[in-house]
Write a protein that holds these residues in place. Structure first.
Motif, PDB file in Angstrom:
ATOM      1  N   VAL A  38       0.857  -1.197   0.106  1.00  0.00           N
ATOM      2  CA  VAL A  38      -0.049   0.127   0.112  1.00  0.00           C
ATOM      3  C   VAL A  38       0.912   1.243   0.053  1.00  0.00           C
ATOM      4  N   ILE A  39       1.877   1.300   0.908  1.00  0.00           N
ATOM      5  CA  ILE A  39       2.774   2.363   0.853  1.00  0.00           C
ATOM      6  C   ILE A  39       3.443   2.459  -0.423  1.00  0.00           C
ATOM      7  N   ALA A  40       3.772   1.289  -1.056  1.00  0.00           N
ATOM      8  CA  ALA A  40       4.538   1.396  -2.365  1.00  0.00           C
ATOM      9  C   ALA A  40       3.716   1.966  -3.244  1.00  0.00           C
ATOM     10  N   LYS A  41       2.538   1.780  -3.392  1.00  0.00           N
ATOM     11  CA  LYS A  41       1.657   2.358  -4.358  1.00  0.00           C
ATOM     12  C   LYS A  41       1.541   3.759  -4.378  1.00  0.00           C
ATOM     13  N   LYS A  42       1.512   4.300  -2.984  1.00  0.00           N
ATOM     14  CA  LYS A  42       1.579   5.796  -2.709  1.00  0.00           C
ATOM     15  C   LYS A  42       3.052   6.301  -3.307  1.00  0.00           C
ATOM     16  N   VAL A  43       3.899   5.757  -2.950  1.00  0.00           N
ATOM     17  CA  VAL A  43       5.474   6.380  -3.266  1.00  0.00           C
ATOM     18  C   VAL A  43       5.447   6.288  -5.126  1.00  0.00           C
ATOM     19  N   LEU A  44       5.059   5.346  -5.482  1.00  0.00           N
ATOM     20  CA  LEU A  44       4.789   5.011  -7.010  1.00  0.00           C
ATOM     21  C   LEU A  44       4.010   6.325  -7.695  1.00  0.00           C
ATOM     22  N   HIS A  45       2.861   6.830  -6.921  1.00  0.00           N
ATOM     23  CA  HIS A  45       2.148   7.688  -7.339  1.00  0.00           C
ATOM     24  C   HIS A  45       2.938   8.964  -7.281  1.00  0.00           C
ATOM     25  N   VAL A  46       3.426   9.182  -6.398  1.00  0.00           N
ATOM     26  CA  VAL A  46       4.295  10.533  -5.975  1.00  0.00           C
ATOM     27  C   VAL A  46       5.377  10.568  -7.117  1.00  0.00           C
ATOM     28  N   MET A  47       6.020   9.355  -7.375  1.00  0.00           N
ATOM     29  CA  MET A  47       7.158   9.576  -8.395  1.00  0.00           C
ATOM     30  C   MET A  47       6.628   9.770  -9.750  1.00  0.00           C
ATOM     31  N   TYR A  79       1.872   4.480 -16.899  1.00  0.00           N
ATOM     32  CA  TYR A  79       2.217   4.064 -15.814  1.00  0.00           C
ATOM     33  C   TYR A  79       1.265   4.294 -14.878  1.00  0.00           C
ATOM     34  N   SER A  80       0.467   5.442 -14.455  1.00  0.00           N
ATOM     35  CA  SER A  80      -0.718   5.755 -13.765  1.00  0.00           C
ATOM     36  C   SER A  80      -1.809   4.625 -13.838  1.00  0.00           C
ATOM     37  N   ILE A  81      -2.401   4.215 -15.172  1.00  0.00           N
ATOM     38  CA  ILE A  81      -3.090   3.067 -15.319  1.00  0.00           C
ATOM     39  C   ILE A  81      -2.785   1.776 -14.503  1.00  0.00           C
ATOM     40  N   LEU A  82      -1.481   1.722 -14.497  1.00  0.00           N
ATOM     41  CA  LEU A  82      -1.186   0.346 -13.959  1.00  0.00           C
ATOM     42  C   LEU A  82      -1.302   0.348 -12.516  1.00  0.00           C
ATOM     43  N   LEU A  83      -1.200   1.522 -11.876  1.00  0.00           N
ATOM     44  CA  LEU A  83      -1.486   1.574 -10.442  1.00  0.00           C
ATOM     45  C   LEU A  83      -2.832   1.251 -10.385  1.00  0.00           C
ATOM     46  N   GLY A  84      -3.673   1.172 -10.973  1.00  0.00           N
ATOM     47  CA  GLY A  84      -5.177   0.714 -10.860  1.00  0.00           C
ATOM     48  C   GLY A  84      -5.446  -0.724 -10.380  1.00  0.00           C
ATOM     49  N   THR A  85      -4.526  -1.451 -10.807  1.00  0.00           N
ATOM     50  CA  THR A  85      -4.274  -3.012 -10.331  1.00  0.00           C
ATOM     51  C   THR A  85      -3.165  -3.429  -9.429  1.00  0.00           C
ATOM     52  N   PHE A  86      -2.435  -2.292  -9.043  1.00  0.00           N
ATOM     53  CA  PHE A  86      -1.315  -2.440  -8.194  1.00  0.00           C
ATOM     54  C   PHE A  86      -1.797  -2.993  -6.803  1.00  0.00           C
ATOM     55  N   PRO A  87      -0.873  -4.195  -6.145  1.00  0.00           N
ATOM     56  CA  PRO A  87       0.412  -4.662  -6.639  1.00  0.00           C
ATOM     57  C   PRO A  87       0.253  -5.770  -7.750  1.00  0.00           C
ATOM     58  N   PHE A  88      -1.002  -6.048  -8.414  1.00  0.00           N
ATOM     59  CA  PHE A  88      -1.084  -7.139  -9.508  1.00  0.00           C
ATOM     60  C   PHE A  88      -0.632  -6.360 -10.720  1.00  0.00           C
ATOM     61  N   ILE A  89       0.409  -6.704 -11.404  1.00  0.00           N
ATOM     62  CA  ILE A  89       0.884  -6.096 -12.478  1.00  0.00           C
ATOM     63  C   ILE A  89       1.178  -7.319 -14.017  1.00  0.00           C
ATOM     64  N   SER A  90       0.123  -7.187 -14.788  1.00  0.00           N
ATOM     65  CA  SER A  90       0.234  -8.347 -15.833  1.00  0.00           C
ATOM     66  C   SER A  90       1.042  -7.498 -16.934  1.00  0.00           C
ATOM     67  N   ILE A  91       2.120  -8.435 -17.397  1.00  0.00           N
ATOM     68  CA  ILE A  91       2.876  -7.960 -18.527  1.00  0.00           C
ATOM     69  C   ILE A  91       2.360  -7.870 -19.842  1.00  0.00           C
ATOM     70  N   THR A  92       1.192  -8.649 -19.900  1.00  0.00           N
ATOM     71  CA  THR A  92       0.624  -8.929 -20.998  1.00  0.00           C
ATOM     72  C   THR A  92      -0.595  -7.839 -21.159  1.00  0.00           C
ATOM     73  N   SER A  93      -0.668  -6.899 -20.332  1.00  0.00           N
ATOM     74  CA  SER A  93      -1.900  -5.760 -20.311  1.00  0.00           C
ATOM     75  C   SER A  93      -1.774  -5.041 -21.297  1.00  0.00           C
ATOM     76  N   PRO A  94      -2.884  -4.124 -21.808  1.00  0.00           N
ATOM     77  CA  PRO A  94      -2.473  -3.284 -22.842  1.00  0.00           C
ATOM     78  C   PRO A  94      -1.894  -2.108 -22.356  1.00  0.00           C
ATOM     79  N   ALA A  95      -2.009  -1.626 -20.887  1.00  0.00           N
ATOM     80  CA  ALA A  95      -1.445  -0.545 -20.310  1.00  0.00           C
ATOM     81  C   ALA A  95      -0.002  -0.836 -20.203  1.00  0.00           C
ATOM     82  N   PHE A  96       0.456  -2.083 -19.874  1.00  0.00           N
ATOM     83  CA  PHE A  96       1.767  -2.375 -19.740  1.00  0.00           C
ATOM     84  C   PHE A  96       2.637  -2.082 -20.954  1.00  0.00           C
ATOM     85  N   LEU A  97       1.983  -3.050 -22.070  1.00  0.00           N
ATOM     86  CA  LEU A  97       2.698  -2.977 -23.260  1.00  0.00           C
ATOM     87  C   LEU A  97       2.546  -1.337 -24.015  1.00  0.00           C
ATOM     88  N   LEU A  98       1.648  -0.549 -23.755  1.00  0.00           N
ATOM     89  CA  LEU A  98       1.578   0.660 -24.116  1.00  0.00           C
ATOM     90  C   LEU A  98       2.766   1.425 -23.566  1.00  0.00           C
TER      91      LEU A  98
END
Length: 218
Positions: A38-47, A79-98
């Motif tokens: 949860v804290i990591a998600k907030k740190v990523l948002h700030v980054m 990258y911010s779209i990937l935060l919607g499913t964080f901490p689950f990140i799929s390397i085949t998702s359209p947001a990741f490929l984009l």
């Protein structure tokens, strides 16, 4: 002459120690992200917002090309779209490929821009009275804060979802001679992905070739 070869040997050892130190730091960061997702998600948002501010700053005050800035901000939005499913990140998702595609395009445009202005022998001005001849420290700073910071953070946090929903290996425990304790511990440990899985594989490979006390007693 002898001191010359000694210095090269010292450089090799320094490189090995540096690699081990970086690997230890990455493993520690990955463990922290997995434990405090949860804290990591907030740190990523700030980054992400910090990277957007860097892009807007170099566009307003240093006259960076608009297309480079737009691609950079679009990359951060992906990258911010990937935060919607964080901490689950799929390397085949359209947001990741984009995000990967925009990151490559962002690198190309940035390399092209800095190459033109770092190796130009004529005085080129981005904005009035501000020459566009950049130092290596300035180029490196933009690459770190504008291009590499957020992707590196996502790379470290690829295994964060394993702590939320762990999956254990099925089947009976199979003891093996010489490394029975390590084998049982590995089968009880939840499967990991990303950076931690790589370090776990390295640790398992190294310990498999090191004789244990059990094998010596047998």
């Amino acid at each position: 002459m002898f001191l010359h070869w000694v210095s090269w040997i010292a450089v090799v050892f320094e490189f090995i120690f540096a690699v081990v130190a970086v690997a230890s730091g990455l493993y520690y960061l990955a463990e922290l992200v997995e434990e405090y997702s949860v804290i990591a998600k907030k740190v990523l948002h700030v980054m992400i917002w910090a990277s957007v501010i860097v892009h807007l700053g170099v566009w307003l005050f240093d006259g960076f090309p608009t297309i480079l800035i737009l691609v950079g901000i679009a990359t951060q939005l992906a990258y911010s779209i990937l935060l919607g499913t964080f901490p689950f990140i799929s390397i085949t998702s359209p947001a990741f490929l984009l995000g990967c595609g925009l990151l490559l395009l962002h690198h190309y445009l940035t390399f092209q821009y800095f190459t033109e202005h770092m190796y130009s022998f004529q005085e080129v001005y981005c904005v009035p009275k501000v020459p566009c001849i950049y130092l290596y420290a300035q180029v490196f700073a933009f690459f770190v804060l504008g291009l590499w910071m957020v992707p590196f953070a996502f790379f470290v946090s690829l295994s964060a979802g394993d702590n939320v929903l762990p999956t254990y290996s099925s089947g009976p425990l199979q003891p093996s001679y010489g490394s029975a304790t390590a084998s049982v511990e590995q089968q009880r440990r939840p499967r990991r992905s990303g950076l931690l899985s790589f370090f776990d594989w390295m640790a398992t490979s190294i310990t498999a070739h090191v004789p244990s006390r059990t094998s010596k007693s047998l």
